[in-house]
Design a protein around this motif. Structure first.
Motif, PDB file in Angstrom:
ATOM      1  N   GLY A 285      28.217  -7.687  28.613  1.00 46.07           N
ATOM      2  CA  GLY A 285      26.766  -8.175  28.947  1.00 46.07           C
ATOM      3  C   GLY A 285      25.783  -6.828  29.106  1.00 46.07           C
ATOM      4  N   GLU A 286      26.414  -5.374  28.965  1.00 49.19           N
ATOM      5  CA  GLU A 286      25.781  -4.092  29.232  1.00 49.19           C
ATOM      6  C   GLU A 286      25.139  -4.017  27.775  1.00 49.19           C
ATOM      7  OE1 GLU A 286      27.933  -2.062  32.741  1.00 49.19           O
ATOM      8  OE2 GLU A 286      28.214  -1.312  30.713  1.00 49.19           O
ATOM      9  N   ILE A 287      23.987  -3.218  27.890  1.00 45.36           N
ATOM     10  CA  ILE A 287      23.334  -2.593  26.744  1.00 45.36           C
ATOM     11  C   ILE A 287      24.263  -1.564  26.111  1.00 45.36           C
ATOM     12  CG2 ILE A 287      22.510  -0.778  28.204  1.00 45.36           C
ATOM     13  CD1 ILE A 287      20.087  -0.727  26.304  1.00 45.36           C
ATOM     14  N   LYS A 288      24.521  -1.473  24.919  1.00 46.91           N
ATOM     15  CA  LYS A 288      25.510  -0.813  24.400  1.00 46.91           C
ATOM     16  C   LYS A 288      25.307  -0.252  22.757  1.00 46.91           C
ATOM     17  CE  LYS A 288      27.350  -5.195  22.897  1.00 46.91           C
ATOM     18  NZ  LYS A 288      28.737  -6.321  23.039  1.00 46.91           N
ATOM     19  N   TRP A 289      26.059   0.337  22.421  1.00 47.45           N
ATOM     20  CA  TRP A 289      26.120   1.201  20.862  1.00 47.45           C
ATOM     21  C   TRP A 289      27.168   1.569  20.307  1.00 47.45           C
ATOM     22  CZ3 TRP A 289      22.727   2.355  25.161  1.00 47.45           C
ATOM     23  CH2 TRP A 289      21.291   2.466  24.884  1.00 47.45           C
ATOM     24  N   ASP A 290      27.239   1.488  19.251  1.00 47.97           N
ATOM     25  CA  ASP A 290      28.407   1.484  18.345  1.00 47.97           C
ATOM     26  C   ASP A 290      28.973   2.828  18.627  1.00 47.97           C
ATOM     27  OD1 ASP A 290      29.051  -1.131  17.740  1.00 47.97           O
ATOM     28  OD2 ASP A 290      27.892  -0.946  15.998  1.00 47.97           O
ATOM     29  N   SER A 291      29.960   3.327  18.475  1.00 52.02           N
ATOM     30  CA  SER A 291      30.568   4.719  18.409  1.00 52.02           C
ATOM     31  C   SER A 291      31.919   4.937  17.814  1.00 52.02           C
ATOM     32  CB  SER A 291      30.381   5.317  19.882  1.00 52.02           C
ATOM     33  OG  SER A 291      31.736   5.086  20.587  1.00 52.02           O
ATOM     34  N   PRO A 292      32.452   6.061  17.610  1.00 56.51           N
ATOM     35  CA  PRO A 292      33.872   6.294  17.189  1.00 56.51           C
ATOM     36  C   PRO A 292      34.924   5.760  18.204  1.00 56.51           C
ATOM     37  CG  PRO A 292      32.570   8.137  16.600  1.00 56.51           C
ATOM     38  CD  PRO A 292      31.603   7.193  17.535  1.00 56.51           C
ATOM     39  N   TRP A 293      34.570   5.813  19.515  1.00 55.52           N
ATOM     40  CA  TRP A 293      35.256   5.287  20.415  1.00 55.52           C
ATOM     41  C   TRP A 293      35.247   3.998  20.974  1.00 55.52           C
ATOM     42  CZ3 TRP A 293      31.335   8.962  20.807  1.00 55.52           C
ATOM     43  CH2 TRP A 293      31.957  10.165  20.511  1.00 55.52           C
ATOM     44  N   GLY A 294      34.354   3.041  20.314  1.00 52.16           N
ATOM     45  CA  GLY A 294      34.011   1.602  20.788  1.00 52.16           C
ATOM     46  C   GLY A 294      32.552   1.565  20.951  1.00 52.16           C
TER      47      GLY A 294
ATOM     48  N   LEU B 196      31.487  11.693  29.372  1.00 51.83           N
ATOM     49  CA  LEU B 196      30.325  11.864  28.132  1.00 51.83           C
ATOM     50  C   LEU B 196      29.986  10.472  27.588  1.00 51.83           C
ATOM     51  CD1 LEU B 196      32.101  14.943  26.259  1.00 51.83           C
ATOM     52  CD2 LEU B 196      30.433  15.079  28.095  1.00 51.83           C
ATOM     53  N   TRP B 197      30.928   9.586  27.489  1.00 50.32           N
ATOM     54  CA  TRP B 197      30.558   8.253  26.744  1.00 50.32           C
ATOM     55  C   TRP B 197      31.330   7.138  27.832  1.00 50.32           C
ATOM     56  CZ3 TRP B 197      27.457   6.812  23.430  1.00 50.32           C
ATOM     57  CH2 TRP B 197      27.465   5.518  22.705  1.00 50.32           C
ATOM     58  N   LYS B 198      30.688   6.139  28.055  1.00 52.71           N
ATOM     59  CA  LYS B 198      31.228   5.065  28.841  1.00 52.71           C
ATOM     60  C   LYS B 198      31.452   3.827  28.163  1.00 52.71           C
ATOM     61  CE  LYS B 198      29.286   6.437  33.218  1.00 52.71           C
ATOM     62  NZ  LYS B 198      28.671   6.161  34.593  1.00 52.71           N
ATOM     63  N   LYS B 199      32.329   3.344  28.255  1.00 49.24           N
ATOM     64  CA  LYS B 199      32.987   1.839  27.529  1.00 49.24           C
ATOM     65  C   LYS B 199      31.863   0.991  28.092  1.00 49.24           C
ATOM     66  CE  LYS B 199      36.506  -1.624  26.570  1.00 49.24           C
ATOM     67  NZ  LYS B 199      37.836  -1.872  26.776  1.00 49.24           N
ATOM     68  N   ALA B 200      31.196   0.133  27.080  1.00 51.75           N
ATOM     69  CA  ALA B 200      30.462  -1.099  27.733  1.00 51.75           C
ATOM     70  C   ALA B 200      31.136  -2.219  28.581  1.00 51.75           C
ATOM     71  CB  ALA B 200      29.668  -1.533  26.731  1.00 51.75           C
ATOM     72  N   LYS B 201      30.589  -2.802  29.743  1.00 58.59           N
ATOM     73  CA  LYS B 201      31.296  -3.838  30.322  1.00 58.59           C
ATOM     74  C   LYS B 201      30.650  -5.048  29.655  1.00 58.59           C
ATOM     75  CE  LYS B 201      32.180  -1.501  34.834  1.00 58.59           C
ATOM     76  NZ  LYS B 201      31.449  -0.194  34.451  1.00 58.59           N
TER      77      LYS B 201
ATOM     78  N   GLY C 198      29.663   1.225  23.547  1.00 59.27           N
ATOM     79  CA  GLY C 198      29.345   1.999  24.922  1.00 59.27           C
ATOM     80  C   GLY C 198      27.984   2.501  25.080  1.00 59.27           C
ATOM     81  N   ARG C 199      27.859   3.449  25.920  1.00 61.67           N
ATOM     82  CA  ARG C 199      26.673   4.200  26.212  1.00 61.67           C
ATOM     83  C   ARG C 199      26.838   5.576  26.652  1.00 61.67           C
ATOM     84  NH1 ARG C 199      25.726   3.764  31.922  1.00 61.67           N
ATOM     85  NH2 ARG C 199      27.223   2.084  32.837  1.00 61.67           N
ATOM     86  N   PRO C 200      25.724   6.518  26.635  1.00 69.14           N
ATOM     87  CA  PRO C 200      26.221   7.957  26.948  1.00 69.14           C
ATOM     88  C   PRO C 200      26.354   7.927  28.643  1.00 69.14           C
ATOM     89  CG  PRO C 200      24.102   7.586  25.912  1.00 69.14           C
ATOM     90  CD  PRO C 200      24.317   6.194  26.113  1.00 69.14           C
ATOM     91  N   GLY C 201      27.076   9.120  28.916  1.00 70.77           N
ATOM     92  CA  GLY C 201      27.128   9.454  30.229  1.00 70.77           C
ATOM     93  C   GLY C 201      25.877  10.056  30.808  1.00 70.77           C
TER      94      GLY C 201
END
Length: 468
Positions: free
Chosen positions: A193-202, A186-191, A204-207
């Motif tokens: 250099g990747e595009i990302k957003w803040d979330s309760p889980w760190g 459902l949510w992927k941790k950002a590697k 990342g970005r949506p699945g």
């Protein structure tokens, strides 16, 4: 009575919208990292045709189709070009609109982008975590597929037989983080250099799957009428949408599931970007009449496979030309038509329209519908060849031709007008023929041909159209 084949039940069911006289419809849109190919366009055209017929029946259609504008492919393309993911998305969304406009696809009521709905996606996931349908693992969030008791029903699969990594959108590295191999992200941790957003889980970005659950329910409600897409989306994408949405809302997600067949190429192979055997609409409309391409894509029943080949494109061109020629021939006869009426002609048109609706009410059977359109073509040709033509019945035939073909995306009433210069040349050629000056007549005909003007000499005079 309209009946739709529901993938969930594998039966044709009477269509009953949730809101009388309204249809809420969601169709999965493209991942905008490249131009759409003919396989993508087949789905787009199939559901545009469905939408057009629903509107023909008098329904007000709210049509939502998303843009997946962030995922692994988007990131890979952005890195390859040295630009940002939004820049890639913006370019190919613009190209998408250009391509669908060219093949006369109505734009969606709403085309939401995944990246414009990040807060809603995060809230949706938080709700699933709170209900224990999802869990965090090393910065990723996964859905507990086995916890949803109906998982696998849409694609008619036993949960214990589901293949790991069924979606090309899920990488192998995720599996080590999962509690169960069939769980999905459902949510992927950002590697780095990747595009990302803040979330309760760190960060990342949506699945991939979560975006459609969020955007469809946001714009159409917890339960809506029709969800469409290609057959390849039944599992895992649509299966996962159902699991996510119904776990969150506690309501039935969709009443009618519709899936279109693949476009195939040589050796009955599915056309796809991953196989490298695709032809883009962007390239094809430069060398093929977009109306021919539209007619080709819309003239096969949506659930059947469609074979792409030059010979099949040519057959579509020939059939479309027959329709346009019949329309133009009869329209030409309006000049000098009488004020009389013809009840028999009007009755024949009514029967053809009724039979067309009967065909289309059977799960949008366009092939049987086309039979009735060609019955209308025969009627138009026969009436145009009559010694006298009455204006009222001629216009009844012409209107029916426009109405029925427009459901397939064909524009009969959008003909280009001749300029004064061309009209003058046509008149000069007619005079040369009358004077038996065949050298001048032939010269003018060749000049007009070079300008794209097609002349047809009929017993009622010279008729013309521009070959577009």
């Amino acid at each position: 009575m309209l009946k739709i084949f529901n993938t969930m039940t594998r039966e044709k069911e009477e269509f009953k919208p949730i809101i009388p006289n309204e249809v809420h419809m969601y169709v999965c849109g493209p991942t905008v990292y490249n131009y759409i190919h003919i396989g993508n366009a087949r789905s787009i055209v199939a559901f545009d045709t469905v939408r057009r017929y629903l509107e023909f029946l008098g329904y007000k259609v709210k049509f939502v189709s998303n843009f997946t504008d962030v995922d692994d492919k988007m990131i890979k393309e952005a890195n390859r070009e040295g630009i940002t993911v939004p820049e890639v998305a913006d370019r190919f969304i613009k190209a998408f609109y250009e391509d669908i406009d060219a093949i006369n696809v109505q734009r969606a009521t709403i085309n939401p982008r995944a990246t414009d709905n990040i807060p809603e996606i995060i809230d949706f996931i938080k709700d699933l975590v709170a209900k224990d349908y999802a869990y965090e693992s090393q910065g990723d969030v996964f859905y507990r597929a086995r916890k949803f008791k109906h998982y696998g029903e849409l694609s008619d699969q036993n949960i214990d037989q589901l293949v790991e990594g069924a979606s090309e959108h899920v990488g192998d590295a995720e599996f080590a983080k999962k509690q169960d191999p069939i769980d999905f992200a459902l949510w992927k941790k950002a590697k780095p250099g990747e595009i990302k957003w803040d979330s309760p889980w760190g960060e990342g970005r949506p699945g991939w799957h979560i975006e459609c659950s969020v955007m469809s329910t946001k714009y159409l409600g917890d339960t809506f009428d029709i969800h469409g897409g290609g057959q390849d989306l039944e599992f895992p994408h649509h299966e996962n949408e159902i699991a996510q949405s119904e776990a969150k809302t506690g309501q039935k997600f969709v009443n009618y599931w519709m899936h279109n067949g693949f476009v195939t190429v040589e050796n009955n192979e599915k056309m796809s970007k991953s196989l490298g055997n695709f032809v883009t609409v962007h390239d094809l409309v430069k060398k093929t009449d977009p109306q021919v391409l539209r007619f080709f894509l819309s003239s096969t029943h949506y659930r059947r496979p469609l074979e792409y080949s030059q010979s099949n494109l040519q057959k579509a061109a020939d059939n479309l030309n027959k329709i346009k020629t019949a329309y133009n021939n009869l329209k030409f006869r309006l000049d000098g038509a009488t004020d009389d009426d013809d009840a028999d002609i009007k009755a024949q048109v009514i029967k053809i329209e009724t039979d067309f609706k009967t065909a289309m009410n059977d799960d949008f059977n366009v092939q049987n519908g086309l039979t009735e359109i060609f019955n209308l073509v025969s009627l138009a040709n026969n009436y145009a060849a009559s010694e006298t033509v009455a204006e009222i019945p001629a216009n009844v035939i012409l209107k029916a031709m426009v109405d029925l073909t427009s459901i397939l995306g064909v524009k009969l009433d959008d003909q280009k007008d001749l300029s004064d210069e061309i009209q003058k040349m046509v008149d000069e050629r007619d005079q040369a023929r009358a004077d038996k000056d065949f050298a001048t007549s032939d010269k003018l005909r060749d000049q007009l041909k070079d300008m794209g003007v097609i002349l047809e000499d009929t017993p009622q005079g010279t008729r013309w159209h521009i070959n577009d």
